[in-house]
Write a protein that holds these residues in place. Structure first.
Motif, PDB file in Angstrom:
ATOM      1  N   ASP A  60       0.831  -1.205   0.000  1.00  0.00           N
ATOM      2  CA  ASP A  60       0.000   0.000   0.000  1.00  0.00           C
ATOM      3  C   ASP A  60       0.865   1.253   0.000  1.00  0.00           C
ATOM      4  O   ASP A  60       0.622   2.200  -0.757  1.00  0.00           O
ATOM      5  CB  ASP A  60      -0.944   0.015   1.208  1.00  0.00           C
ATOM      6  CG  ASP A  60      -2.030  -1.051   1.115  1.00  0.00           C
ATOM      7  OD1 ASP A  60      -2.221  -1.617   0.020  1.00  0.00           O
ATOM      8  OD2 ASP A  60      -2.683  -1.317   2.147  1.00  0.00           O
ATOM      9  N   GLN A  61       1.875   1.250   0.851  1.00  0.00           N
ATOM     10  CA  GLN A  61       2.771   2.403   0.937  1.00  0.00           C
ATOM     11  C   GLN A  61       3.536   2.598  -0.379  1.00  0.00           C
ATOM     12  O   GLN A  61       3.677   3.728  -0.860  1.00  0.00           O
ATOM     13  CB  GLN A  61       3.751   2.220   2.089  1.00  0.00           C
ATOM     14  CG  GLN A  61       4.657   3.419   2.306  1.00  0.00           C
ATOM     15  CD  GLN A  61       5.637   3.197   3.450  1.00  0.00           C
ATOM     16  OE1 GLN A  61       5.770   2.097   3.974  1.00  0.00           O
ATOM     17  NE2 GLN A  61       6.325   4.249   3.821  1.00  0.00           N
ATOM     18  N   SER A  62       3.999   1.507  -0.960  1.00  0.00           N
ATOM     19  CA  SER A  62       4.717   1.590  -2.235  1.00  0.00           C
ATOM     20  C   SER A  62       3.816   2.157  -3.325  1.00  0.00           C
ATOM     21  O   SER A  62       4.228   3.021  -4.100  1.00  0.00           O
ATOM     22  CB  SER A  62       5.218   0.209  -2.656  1.00  0.00           C
ATOM     23  OG  SER A  62       6.149  -0.282  -1.745  1.00  0.00           O
ATOM     24  N   GLU A  63       2.601   1.667  -3.375  1.00  0.00           N
ATOM     25  CA  GLU A  63       1.643   2.147  -4.379  1.00  0.00           C
ATOM     26  C   GLU A  63       1.364   3.628  -4.175  1.00  0.00           C
ATOM     27  O   GLU A  63       1.314   4.407  -5.132  1.00  0.00           O
ATOM     28  CB  GLU A  63       0.346   1.327  -4.300  1.00  0.00           C
ATOM     29  CG  GLU A  63      -0.627   1.613  -5.406  1.00  0.00           C
ATOM     30  CD  GLU A  63      -0.134   1.141  -6.769  1.00  0.00           C
ATOM     31  OE1 GLU A  63      -0.495   1.778  -7.770  1.00  0.00           O
ATOM     32  OE2 GLU A  63       0.620   0.160  -6.833  1.00  0.00           O
ATOM     33  N   SER A  64       1.193   4.022  -2.926  1.00  0.00           N
ATOM     34  CA  SER A  64       0.945   5.428  -2.608  1.00  0.00           C
ATOM     35  C   SER A  64       2.122   6.303  -3.037  1.00  0.00           C
ATOM     36  O   SER A  64       1.938   7.362  -3.645  1.00  0.00           O
ATOM     37  CB  SER A  64       0.695   5.570  -1.105  1.00  0.00           C
ATOM     38  OG  SER A  64       0.629   6.915  -0.734  1.00  0.00           O
ATOM     39  N   GLN A  65       3.321   5.854  -2.736  1.00  0.00           N
ATOM     40  CA  GLN A  65       4.510   6.621  -3.113  1.00  0.00           C
ATOM     41  C   GLN A  65       4.670   6.684  -4.629  1.00  0.00           C
ATOM     42  O   GLN A  65       5.046   7.723  -5.171  1.00  0.00           O
ATOM     43  CB  GLN A  65       5.762   6.006  -2.478  1.00  0.00           C
ATOM     44  CG  GLN A  65       5.840   6.233  -0.982  1.00  0.00           C
ATOM     45  CD  GLN A  65       7.023   5.515  -0.346  1.00  0.00           C
ATOM     46  OE1 GLN A  65       7.624   4.623  -0.947  1.00  0.00           O
ATOM     47  NE2 GLN A  65       7.353   5.899   0.870  1.00  0.00           N
ATOM     48  N   LEU A  66       4.358   5.569  -5.309  1.00  0.00           N
ATOM     49  CA  LEU A  66       4.427   5.571  -6.771  1.00  0.00           C
ATOM     50  C   LEU A  66       3.446   6.562  -7.369  1.00  0.00           C
ATOM     51  O   LEU A  66       3.784   7.319  -8.289  1.00  0.00           O
ATOM     52  CB  LEU A  66       4.119   4.171  -7.312  1.00  0.00           C
ATOM     53  CG  LEU A  66       5.305   3.266  -7.572  1.00  0.00           C
ATOM     54  CD1 LEU A  66       4.843   1.869  -7.959  1.00  0.00           C
ATOM     55  CD2 LEU A  66       6.198   3.816  -8.645  1.00  0.00           C
ATOM     56  N   ASN A  67       2.229   6.570  -6.844  1.00  0.00           N
ATOM     57  CA  ASN A  67       1.225   7.504  -7.343  1.00  0.00           C
ATOM     58  C   ASN A  67       1.650   8.947  -7.088  1.00  0.00           C
ATOM     59  O   ASN A  67       1.498   9.810  -7.958  1.00  0.00           O
ATOM     60  CB  ASN A  67      -0.140   7.222  -6.708  1.00  0.00           C
ATOM     61  CG  ASN A  67      -0.751   5.938  -7.235  1.00  0.00           C
ATOM     62  OD1 ASN A  67      -0.429   5.488  -8.327  1.00  0.00           O
ATOM     63  ND2 ASN A  67      -1.621   5.327  -6.457  1.00  0.00           N
ATOM     64  N   ALA A  68       2.179   9.215  -5.897  1.00  0.00           N
ATOM     65  CA  ALA A  68       2.638  10.565  -5.580  1.00  0.00           C
ATOM     66  C   ALA A  68       3.776  10.970  -6.512  1.00  0.00           C
ATOM     67  O   ALA A  68       3.823  12.113  -6.998  1.00  0.00           O
ATOM     68  CB  ALA A  68       3.085  10.639  -4.119  1.00  0.00           C
ATOM     69  N   MET A  69       4.687  10.043  -6.772  1.00  0.00           N
ATOM     70  CA  MET A  69       5.811  10.337  -7.656  1.00  0.00           C
ATOM     71  C   MET A  69       5.316  10.606  -9.081  1.00  0.00           C
ATOM     72  O   MET A  69       5.775  11.541  -9.736  1.00  0.00           O
ATOM     73  CB  MET A  69       6.794   9.176  -7.667  1.00  0.00           C
ATOM     74  CG  MET A  69       8.023   9.426  -8.511  1.00  0.00           C
ATOM     75  SD  MET A  69       9.182   8.047  -8.523  1.00  0.00           S
ATOM     76  CE  MET A  69       8.214   6.792  -9.350  1.00  0.00           C
ATOM     77  N   ARG A  70       4.365   9.802  -9.547  1.00  0.00           N
ATOM     78  CA  ARG A  70       3.818  10.014 -10.900  1.00  0.00           C
ATOM     79  C   ARG A  70       3.170  11.393 -10.996  1.00  0.00           C
ATOM     80  O   ARG A  70       3.373  12.108 -11.979  1.00  0.00           O
ATOM     81  CB  ARG A  70       2.797   8.934 -11.224  1.00  0.00           C
ATOM     82  CG  ARG A  70       3.412   7.598 -11.542  1.00  0.00           C
ATOM     83  CD  ARG A  70       2.367   6.575 -11.965  1.00  0.00           C
ATOM     84  NE  ARG A  70       2.981   5.286 -12.161  1.00  0.00           N
ATOM     85  CZ  ARG A  70       2.615   4.176 -11.544  1.00  0.00           C
ATOM     86  NH1 ARG A  70       1.613   4.193 -10.692  1.00  0.00           N
ATOM     87  NH2 ARG A  70       3.232   3.035 -11.778  1.00  0.00           N
ATOM     88  N   GLU A  71       2.390  11.748  -9.981  1.00  0.00           N
ATOM     89  CA  GLU A  71       1.736  13.062  -9.988  1.00  0.00           C
ATOM     90  C   GLU A  71       2.774  14.180  -9.986  1.00  0.00           C
ATOM     91  O   GLU A  71       2.653  15.160 -10.728  1.00  0.00           O
ATOM     92  CB  GLU A  71       0.811  13.197  -8.772  1.00  0.00           C
ATOM     93  CG  GLU A  71      -0.446  12.357  -8.868  1.00  0.00           C
ATOM     94  CD  GLU A  71      -1.296  12.438  -7.597  1.00  0.00           C
ATOM     95  OE1 GLU A  71      -1.119  13.377  -6.814  1.00  0.00           O
ATOM     96  OE2 GLU A  71      -2.138  11.540  -7.420  1.00  0.00           O
ATOM     97  N   ARG A  72       3.809  14.028  -9.149  1.00  0.00           N
ATOM     98  CA  ARG A  72       4.858  15.049  -9.077  1.00  0.00           C
ATOM     99  C   ARG A  72       5.581  15.173 -10.414  1.00  0.00           C
ATOM    100  O   ARG A  72       5.835  16.285 -10.895  1.00  0.00           O
ATOM    101  CB  ARG A  72       5.852  14.703  -7.970  1.00  0.00           C
ATOM    102  CG  ARG A  72       6.819  15.852  -7.666  1.00  0.00           C
ATOM    103  CD  ARG A  72       7.800  15.497  -6.564  1.00  0.00           C
ATOM    104  NE  ARG A  72       8.845  14.653  -7.115  1.00  0.00           N
ATOM    105  CZ  ARG A  72       9.181  13.443  -6.672  1.00  0.00           C
ATOM    106  NH1 ARG A  72       8.577  12.931  -5.633  1.00  0.00           N
ATOM    107  NH2 ARG A  72      10.131  12.755  -7.237  1.00  0.00           N
ATOM    108  N   HIS A  73       5.861  14.040 -11.048  1.00  0.00           N
ATOM    109  CA  HIS A  73       6.540  14.073 -12.337  1.00  0.00           C
ATOM    110  C   HIS A  73       5.672  14.738 -13.402  1.00  0.00           C
ATOM    111  O   HIS A  73       6.178  15.502 -14.229  1.00  0.00           O
ATOM    112  CB  HIS A  73       6.928  12.670 -12.776  1.00  0.00           C
ATOM    113  CG  HIS A  73       8.114  12.130 -12.037  1.00  0.00           C
ATOM    114  ND1 HIS A  73       8.645  10.904 -12.287  1.00  0.00           N
ATOM    115  CD2 HIS A  73       8.873  12.654 -11.053  1.00  0.00           C
ATOM    116  CE1 HIS A  73       9.677  10.695 -11.490  1.00  0.00           C
ATOM    117  NE2 HIS A  73       9.823  11.747 -10.726  1.00  0.00           N
TER     118      HIS A  73
END
Length: 126
Positions: A60-73
């Motif tokens: 869950d944490q990994s998915e959340s961080q991936l989504n945040a990173m995608r949004e930031r990018h």
């Protein structure tokens, strides 16, 4: 004869008592072993449930961080593209090309189309 009978009876009682003790000890060991197996299974189930929870939390944490990173990018990409568009300048042509284009335009206005076409071709090659 009575002594032998008593001795035989005593041996029989001792044998019976030893057998009873062995069976009692065997039953106690079986009971302890079953208790240990049950405790082991309980400990294993607890460990497994904790491990599965940790794995789920990690995913869950990994998915959340991936989504945040995608949004930031995506945001950074949009900002970069906007800056790039703002910085984009009109092309600066060489003085020779500008002279050819002016000459072409003057020749075309003077209805000297053949000469204007030759000048245009020269300018296009630059």
């Amino acid at each position: 004869a009575e002594a032998e009978e008593a001795k035989s009876r005593l041996d029989e009682i001792k044998s019976h008592e030893a057998k009873r003790r062995r069976e009692s000890m065997k039953a106690q060991q079986t009971k302890e072993r079953l208790g240990m197996e049950e405790a082991h299974m309980l400990e294993y189930q607890q460990f497994t449930s904790k491990w599965e929870k940790k794995c789920k939390d990690y995913n869950d944490q990994s998915e959340s961080q991936l989504n945040a990173m995608r949004e930031r990018h995506l945001e950074e990409l949009k900002e970069f593209q906007q800056k790039l568009l703002q910085k984009q300048q009109t092309p600066k042509y060489s003085p020779v090309l500008l002279t050819y284009r002016k000459t072409e335009e003057h020749l075309a206005r003077a209805k000297n189309y053949a000469q204007a076409h030759k000048v245009k071709e020269k300018a296009d090659r630059l």
